[in-house]
Design a protein around this motif. Sequence first.
Motif, PDB file in Angstrom:
ATOM      1  N   LYS A   1      -3.035   0.130  -5.519  1.00 39.31           N
ATOM      2  CA  LYS A   1      -2.252   1.200  -6.150  1.00 39.31           C
ATOM      3  C   LYS A   1      -1.736   0.798  -7.520  1.00 39.31           C
ATOM      4  O   LYS A   1      -1.439   1.650  -8.353  1.00 39.31           O
ATOM      5  CB  LYS A   1      -1.014   1.484  -5.277  1.00 39.31           C
ATOM      6  N   THR A   2      -1.563  -0.501  -7.715  1.00 38.44           N
ATOM      7  CA  THR A   2      -0.959  -0.983  -8.958  1.00 38.44           C
ATOM      8  C   THR A   2      -2.005  -1.355 -10.005  1.00 38.44           C
ATOM      9  O   THR A   2      -1.666  -1.781 -11.104  1.00 38.44           O
ATOM     10  CB  THR A   2      -0.091  -2.232  -8.663  1.00 38.44           C
TER      11      THR A   2
ATOM     12  N   THR B   1       0.832  -1.214   0.000  1.00 38.64           N
ATOM     13  CA  THR B   1       0.000   0.000   0.000  1.00 38.64           C
ATOM     14  C   THR B   1       0.865   1.262   0.000  1.00 38.64           C
ATOM     15  O   THR B   1       0.385   2.318  -0.401  1.00 38.64           O
ATOM     16  CB  THR B   1      -0.901   0.056   1.251  1.00 38.64           C
ATOM     17  N   LEU B   2       2.109   1.166   0.453  1.00 38.43           N
ATOM     18  CA  LEU B   2       2.976   2.350   0.504  1.00 38.43           C
ATOM     19  C   LEU B   2       3.716   2.566  -0.811  1.00 38.43           C
ATOM     20  O   LEU B   2       3.630   3.615  -1.423  1.00 38.43           O
ATOM     21  CB  LEU B   2       3.981   2.225   1.655  1.00 38.43           C
ATOM     22  N   GLN B   3       4.433   1.538  -1.257  1.00 37.92           N
ATOM     23  CA  GLN B   3       5.253   1.743  -2.461  1.00 37.92           C
ATOM     24  C   GLN B   3       4.613   1.183  -3.718  1.00 37.92           C
ATOM     25  O   GLN B   3       5.171   1.348  -4.805  1.00 37.92           O
ATOM     26  CB  GLN B   3       6.662   1.177  -2.266  1.00 37.92           C
ATOM     27  N   GLY B   4       3.435   0.551  -3.608  1.00 37.05           N
ATOM     28  CA  GLY B   4       2.799  -0.024  -4.802  1.00 37.05           C
ATOM     29  C   GLY B   4       3.520  -1.293  -5.203  1.00 37.05           C
ATOM     30  O   GLY B   4       3.588  -2.252  -4.436  1.00 37.05           O
ATOM     31  N   GLU B   5       4.068  -1.298  -6.397  1.00 41.33           N
ATOM     32  CA  GLU B   5       4.767  -2.465  -6.940  1.00 41.33           C
ATOM     33  C   GLU B   5       5.921  -2.903  -6.029  1.00 41.33           C
ATOM     34  O   GLU B   5       6.676  -2.073  -5.528  1.00 41.33           O
ATOM     35  CB  GLU B   5       5.334  -2.077  -8.313  1.00 41.33           C
TER      36      GLU B   5
END
Lengths: 311, 311
Positions: free
Chosen positions: B303-304, A152-156
Amino acid sequence: MSVPDVRVIEVGLRDGLQMVKAILPTASKLAFIAAAYAAGIREMQIGSFVPASRMPQFADTPQVVDYAHRYAGLHGAVMVPNIKGALAALEAGADQLNLPVSASAAHSQANVKTTPDLMISNVARVRELRDAQPEGRRPRIKVGLATAFGCTLQGEVPEAEVERLAIAAIAAGADSVSLSDTTGYADPAKVRRLFNRVRAAAGDQVDTAHFHDTRGLGLANVVAALDCGIRRFDASLAGLGGCPHAPGASGNIVTEDLVFMLQSMGLDTGISVDQLLAMRALLRDGLPEEPLQGSLWKAGVTKTYREHANG
Amino acid sequence: MSVPDVRVIEVGLRDGLQMVKAILPTASKLAFIAAAYAAGIREMQIGSFVPASRMPQFADTPQVVDYAHRYAGLHGAVMVPNIKGALAALEAGADQLNLPVSASAAHSQANVKTTPDLMISNVARVRELRDAQPEGRRPRIKVGLATAFGCTLQGEVPEAEVERLAIAAIAAGADSVSLSDTTGYADPAKVRRLFNRVRAAAGDQVDTAHFHDTRGLGLANVVAALDCGIRRFDASLAGLGGCPHAPGASGNIVTEDLVFMLQSMGLDTGISVDQLLAMRALLRDGLPEEPLQGSLWKAGVTKTYREHANG
């Protein structure tokens, strides 16, 4: 007793309680263990060796570990986020030490204020401590690769990084590694891709899937992981714990729904769905404010369901 | 526009309303169609030609069929349980006639007071009626094999019987056949076994899966059906409709959760999840008493996530 086809690991008393504000009384935890054992569960996360000032819900972990030893063949795992926790867990005589390593650098920083690689170096130190124990008091060491499917923080989260960390965890001395979908980012295609890739590179010690049902894909991801040869799944009765990032959303996949699916598929777990469904009352009484998740309890099992797939 | 990898068929306005006591106003149905089309949906069940005295919620089906024709490329299917319904549907100019055939003899008797084989003979008569229509007014004929995976009344439904009825439906003139898990009896292993068996015997016209999420296995079953080459799935926005046999349990699999899963897997549907999520408000306003199901809306997309898997 025959060996089950799939091992379902009940994590309600650890991962399930992690985010719960209310404290489940020790007596309720012991009753939960007794009922889970009677239902056929043979592996559980039962506590966490963390400072009681930070997480009072786990202050009774030594007692709970001690109690679990009464049950023959019950494998009790505890979370040890650091060396101090590992020493306490060794002292308590836990059957397994679970060490978290975030595959996401951002998640690692936010959660434990350090890098994934420093967490891996902890694994090596815990392995040394474990090996120095007298025979018969050497617990298994398991690394949970958190946010392996996205963050949830950095995505990928790069798949190459998950692969690298799995190899490093095993090199550092982990007996077993799980790929954990901490925040509900996995999908069945990604599950197949990542498990196949990481197992090809790091070996079959990457043996456990830890899925959350945040976006409803939990059991679909289990089907994909089964296709990769995974036969160990974490789950939490009534999906206890919820999702810290999405109020109202589900946390861990629901043990009773998972066992129902596996046994309907002809994969024996050695676990009674009827008894799991009855256990929901324990949680309702012990944590009256917590929402209970799950689908099966609403409709009950099918007419064609058999309690023991191979029975 | 590119051809989607998977076709998601929205059944909310038919299967979803089947058991709903309240009447969704015609204006809400038309708004639903407009929004679904804007979201990218190109195939929908939009009504049922049944006596309005029995099912007043479908009394406006001719109007709804007429309205759907405004949308280029929108394929509107209607349920026709008998010859009278088929004649009315032909008159209204529906794009597709859906004929139900219960694979369970007990379910057939309870629901339509006749045998599966007599329902198949209806298919042949409807095919004759259809073929007698002038060119350009010949709708597709689709048979839904209900209770194909098991039945709340008789329990087991023999796989050989499902195979026999699929072959018979195609011989009688069905253009397409769906295997329908009307009561939530399917599991991923059974889905693979049955689809592979029936398609091997009856051919690729057995092309659609209709799953309910009664016991939480809906999306897991989709994964299994994808493995069999199935690329057409019925689903209902917000899981509208519930389950007649288990109050509180889910009905059809949830369209927005399904689309999210498929596109996360890299399978394009041509449908916008954001727009589907926004459509839940239409149902909440149109049917304020109906419980809305689904998981994705609680946590939102990851997010992705990308709205177009191949975009």
